[in-house]
Enzyme design. Sequence first.
Site, PDB file in Angstrom:
ATOM      1  CG  MET A 244      20.599  35.256  79.453  1.00 50.19           C
ATOM      2  SD  MET A 244      21.757  34.724  78.512  1.00 50.19           S
ATOM      3  CE  MET A 244      22.143  36.063  77.497  1.00 50.19           C
ATOM      4  CB  CYS A 245      25.684  37.044  82.584  1.00 48.17           C
ATOM      5  SG  CYS A 245      26.929  37.917  83.673  1.00 48.17           S
TER       6      CYS A 245
END
Lengths: 81, 190
Positions: A16-17
Amino acid sequence: MSEITEDALVDARELMCPMPVMAATKAARRLEPGQILKIMATDKGALSDIPAWAESNGHELVEQSTEGTDFVFVVRTGEPD
Amino acid sequence: MSAEAVTTPHADLTEDDVRRIVKEEVASALRKDPGMRTGAIVASKGTLDWAYPPLILANAAAAVGMEVSVFFTFYGLNIVHKDFDKKLKVDPVGNPAMPMPVAMPDLVTAMPGMVSLASRMMKKRFSDHKVSSIGDLIDTAKEMEVRLIACQMTVDVFGYDQGDFLDGVEFGGAAAFMAHARKSNMTLFV
């Protein structure tokens, strides 16, 4: 499917980011300008993050596609400035 | 002095040529503007939820080619303390935005044990969504040469010493931060 053979592959699926761009940065730093980096991601944020990351770093986004749930980006590394 | 004596070597350039050249030179100068490549972030919160934004943004800034420093001050010192994993917690009391499995009044969320329960729940939720842990974000930031600067004044006020903080953490004051921040187009207070 891409016709271009990559010099390095970043499998950032499930990350994820901001980890897809972090992984892409680390990989791009190991490449010479003009080499091809393929990045695979599943984070929907990568759809805007990878193109923005490429532009900021002077890399060229050569191809972008979706394969099932994977987002695939093909980037040609730019000259460091 | 005759008119010939002042002719320039590029006298054949048209106005359009000059405009184009100036535009290109300005664009190139802007690309090289150090302010665009420098970022300064203040991390002032010491809870688990608020530890994420400064670290995520610092990492992202480094990834887009910026030199970033994060100045940890007041409760933000928790983030770079050696015991950050124990110190960073989240409290549902007074935080109506925190998603709860069922609606709970403050009287319930204020009960003993709720802070550690909520903190465990948040960590689990983040790891279930494959979001990096605070430790991973700090390690990646260090690898990306993000400067992690602890505010010396608050280190002293809170009774810490420099040895209480993670390896690689620097120590500095507000003026040191300002010296960096004034050169940065991007300055964030978290």
